[in-house]
Design a protein around this motif. Structure first.
Motif, short mmCIF file in Angstrom:
data_model
loop_
_atom_site.label_atom_id
_atom_site.label_comp_id
_atom_site.label_asym_id
_atom_site.label_seq_id
_atom_site.Cartn_x
_atom_site.Cartn_y
_atom_site.Cartn_z
N ALA A 294 1.25 -1.13 -0.39
CA ALA A 294 -0.12 -0.19 0.33
C ALA A 294 0.76 1.00 0.16
CB ALA A 294 -1.01 -0.28 1.52
N ALA A 295 2.34 1.43 0.95
CA ALA A 295 2.93 2.34 1.12
C ALA A 295 3.65 2.49 -1.17
CB ALA A 295 3.45 2.16 1.65
N TYR A 296 4.39 1.72 -1.10
CA TYR A 296 4.67 2.08 -2.24
C TYR A 296 3.74 2.14 -3.51
CZ TYR A 296 6.94 0.97 -6.55
OH TYR A 296 7.98 0.78 -7.82
N MET A 354 -6.36 4.08 -4.13
CA MET A 354 -5.47 4.18 -3.03
C MET A 354 -5.70 4.12 -1.48
SD MET A 354 -2.56 7.07 -3.96
CE MET A 354 -3.17 7.84 -4.78
N ARG A 355 -6.66 5.28 -1.40
CA ARG A 355 -8.04 5.33 -1.04
C ARG A 355 -8.47 4.04 -0.40
NH1 ARG A 355 -10.47 9.61 -1.83
NH2 ARG A 355 -9.37 10.69 -0.31
N SER A 356 -9.09 2.52 -1.63
CA SER A 356 -9.87 1.47 -0.71
C SER A 356 -8.77 1.38 -0.39
CB SER A 356 -9.73 0.91 -2.60
OG SER A 356 -10.86 -0.30 -2.64
N ARG A 357 -7.57 0.91 -1.55
CA ARG A 357 -6.44 -0.18 -0.48
C ARG A 357 -5.88 0.30 0.60
NH1 ARG A 357 -2.11 -2.57 -3.71
NH2 ARG A 357 -2.23 -1.24 -5.64
N VAL A 358 -5.50 1.92 1.59
CA VAL A 358 -5.55 1.75 2.50
C VAL A 358 -6.76 2.01 3.22
CG1 VAL A 358 -4.56 4.53 3.68
CG2 VAL A 358 -3.74 3.38 1.55
N GLU A 359 -7.71 2.16 3.38
CA GLU A 359 -8.91 2.07 4.17
C GLU A 359 -9.01 0.55 3.95
OE1 GLU A 359 -11.98 4.26 2.43
OE2 GLU A 359 -12.05 5.73 3.77
N LEU A 361 -6.70 -1.83 4.88
CA LEU A 361 -6.25 -1.62 5.87
C LEU A 361 -6.38 -1.38 7.41
CD1 LEU A 361 -2.49 -2.05 4.44
CD2 LEU A 361 -4.17 -3.57 4.59
N GLY A 362 -7.41 -0.60 7.46
CA GLY A 362 -7.65 0.28 8.65
C GLY A 362 -7.29 1.63 8.97
N GLY A 363 -6.41 2.22 7.75
CA GLY A 363 -6.02 3.18 7.93
C GLY A 363 -6.79 4.47 7.38
N THR A 364 -5.98 5.56 6.74
CA THR A 364 -7.37 6.51 6.02
C THR A 364 -5.57 7.40 5.18
OG1 THR A 364 -5.80 8.18 8.07
CG2 THR A 364 -7.94 7.12 8.45
N LEU A 365 -6.63 7.59 4.27
CA LEU A 365 -6.31 8.82 3.38
C LEU A 365 -6.57 10.13 2.97
CD1 LEU A 365 -3.95 7.34 0.26
CD2 LEU A 365 -6.26 9.35 -0.62
N GLU A 366 -5.56 11.11 3.04
CA GLU A 366 -5.51 12.48 2.62
C GLU A 366 -5.59 13.59 1.44
OE1 GLU A 366 -5.16 14.03 6.14
OE2 GLU A 366 -6.11 12.89 6.97
N ALA A 367 -5.96 13.64 0.73
CA ALA A 367 -5.11 14.55 -0.45
C ALA A 367 -6.29 15.63 -0.78
CB ALA A 367 -5.83 13.56 -2.09
N LEU A 376 -0.16 14.56 -0.55
CA LEU A 376 -0.73 13.02 -0.51
C LEU A 376 -0.55 12.57 0.83
CD1 LEU A 376 -2.88 11.10 -2.17
CD2 LEU A 376 -0.97 10.38 -3.00
N ARG A 377 -1.25 12.73 1.75
CA ARG A 377 -0.66 11.66 2.84
C ARG A 377 -1.47 10.44 3.24
NH1 ARG A 377 -1.83 11.97 8.66
NH2 ARG A 377 0.50 12.01 9.53
N ALA A 378 -1.28 9.31 3.81
CA ALA A 378 -1.55 8.15 3.77
C ALA A 378 -0.68 7.93 5.42
CB ALA A 378 -1.22 7.22 3.66
N SER A 379 -2.23 7.24 6.24
CA SER A 379 -1.67 6.16 7.20
C SER A 379 -1.99 4.73 7.17
CB SER A 379 -2.44 7.15 9.08
OG SER A 379 -1.71 8.82 8.36
N ILE A 380 -1.49 4.24 7.83
CA ILE A 380 -1.10 2.54 7.75
C ILE A 380 -0.79 1.77 8.05
CG2 ILE A 380 -0.83 0.55 6.17
CD1 ILE A 380 -0.13 2.95 3.84
N PRO A 381 -1.95 1.27 9.69
CA PRO A 381 -1.45 0.71 10.55
C PRO A 381 0.05 -0.18 10.13
CG PRO A 381 -3.93 0.74 9.95
CD PRO A 381 -3.00 1.15 9.36
N LEU A 382 0.66 -0.19 11.26
CA LEU A 382 1.56 -1.53 11.87
C LEU A 382 1.35 -2.54 12.31
CD1 LEU A 382 4.65 1.15 11.39
CD2 LEU A 382 4.07 -0.34 9.62
N SER A 383 0.69 -2.47 12.88
CA SER A 383 0.07 -3.77 13.81
C SER A 383 0.56 -5.40 13.43
CB SER A 383 -1.34 -4.21 14.08
OG SER A 383 -1.63 -4.21 12.62
N GLY A 384 1.74 -5.90 13.81
CA GLY A 384 2.21 -7.21 13.61
C GLY A 384 3.87 -6.85 13.02
#
Length: 394
Positions: A294-296, A354-359, A361-367, A376-384
């Motif tokens: 997702a980050a890539y 991108m928003r669908s891919r990030v959400e 995973l439980g994250g959020t995307l702002e553009a 463009l800013r995405a917050s992606i959980p890093l659990s595990g």
């Protein structure tokens, strides 16, 4: 128009009904000719041969079965005629279309059974009713036959309805899987080929700009175009193979290469070699595979948008950990962001993907645009995951 169903089971039902009714009436002392009883039984069961029998055929079948019993014909396979037709109709129609007709058919059959002049009855003798206690009570087998026929009709309809619901659910899952696969393929094409074409266009422009005064720089641009073209063509071939390989099992077709955080420096370098000043801050070295992909994708789409729309001279990419709980991916440029008055901004396919891919995973995307440029800013959980290891500025 209904077509004749080619499966062997309905034909077996018809043959058993016809031969069984003809045989049972030929050996019994019936009021009418045995052939007429067999024809009534045949007419009652014929709808099972149709792929999509009409609901009103239940009433027609019930009328034939009721007429069969009322005419005094012998018992036998006729008891299975209406349940078989009910099963066929319920398997191809929703309950609201056939339940009323089934009730009418059941009434006709019950009336025929009760009106059967030669129907089996207990004579009231003790030998005929050993299961009864008390005197003066009379049993009527016809009543129990009618009850059993209604029960068979109801059971056939219920089983067929359950099977129909299961088949519809399976078909819906298959349609959803096909739709999801199409979305994935469109996303892969957009992310991979779209990005490649944007880089190629930028490299070609840079090569034309320095072609006369710096042939060596133009040569580097052309080599970058060749490498990017080859990667985009390989991705396109893989997608076409997934479309045309109909014999391959589901999920076995080759997919696009899965990129992660380790591939970000190469991605940035390809864009940088075309003339756009790109800085990379990479402070997360490992994360769950889905989070890395997702980050890539966010960085790739962000840089693609910078190349295609921003008219920027500089872009900043950062991938950092926020309190160890999430990964924050930011792509910012100094191009035109909010300086286009009156223009309605609608999210394109890339941002939606991108928003669908990030959400997912439980994250959020702002553009959105800034005073100067676009962010463009995405917050992606890093659990595990195990995040860490700063690599600084590249």
């Amino acid at each position: 128009m209904s077509r004749i169903h080619r499966h062997w089971l309905p034909w077996l039902v018809v043959v058993v009904e016809l031969v069984g009714s003809l045989g049972s009436n030929a050996r019994a002392d019936t009021r009418g000719p045995a052939a007429l009883g067999a024809l009534l039984a045949l007419a009652a069961v014929l709808p099972v041969l149709l792929t999509r029998p009409r609901a009103w055929m239940l009433a027609a079948s019930g009328l034939c079965v009721g007429g069969y019993f009322a005419a005094g014909y012998s018992e036998g396979p006729i008891f299975m005629a209406l349940p078989a037709v009910t099963f066929a109709v319920a398997l191809s129609s929703p309950p609201r279309r056939w339940v009323g007709w089934a009730l009418l058919a059941a009434v006709l059959v019950v009336a025929g059974i009760l009106l059967n002049p030669d129907g089996p009855r207990f004579d009231g003798g003790p030998a005929a009713r050993p299961w009864r206690s008390g005197a003066g009570l009379e049993g009527d087998i016809s009543t129990w036959q009618a009850f059993g026929q209604v029960a068979l009709i109801a059971a056939s309809g219920a089983i067929a309805t359950a099977l129909r619901s299961r088949n519809e659910a399976r078909a819906q899952r298959q349609r959803r899987a096909v739709s999801d696969e199409r979305v994935r393929m469109a996303t892969d094409l957009h992310d991979g080929v779209g990005h490649g074409l944007a880089v190629i266009a930028m490299q070609a422009g840079a090569a034309l700009h320095v072609l006369d005064r710096d042939p060596e720089a133009a040569r580097r641009n052309l080599e970058a175009i060749r490498a990017e073209s080859k990667e985009s063509l390989d991705l396109l071939r893989r997608q076409l193979a997934r479309l045309t390989d109909t014999d391959a099992p589901a999920g076995s077709a080759p997919r696009a290469p899965e990129h992660g955080l380790a591939d970000l420096p190469a991605l940035v370098e390809r864009v940088r070699s075309g003339g756009l000043d790109v800085s990379l801050r990479l402070e997360v070295t490992s994360a769950p595979a889905e989070a890395e992909r997702a980050a890539y994708a966010v960085v790739q789409e962000g840089l693609t948008n910078v190349l295609r729309h921003a008219g920027a001279s500089r872009a900043e990419v950062s991938v950092v950990a926020s309190s160890g709980a999430e990964m924050v991916v930011t792509v910012r440029d100094d191009g035109r962001g909010s300086d286009i008055p009156g223009k309605e901004r609608r999210p394109g396919m890339g941002i939606v993907g991108m928003r669908s891919r990030v959400e997912a995973l439980g994250g959020t995307l702002e553009a959105g645009p800034e005073v100067r440029g676009f962010r463009l800013r995405a917050s992606i959980p890093l659990s595990g995951s195990s995040a860490g290891g700063a690599e600084g500025l590249a």
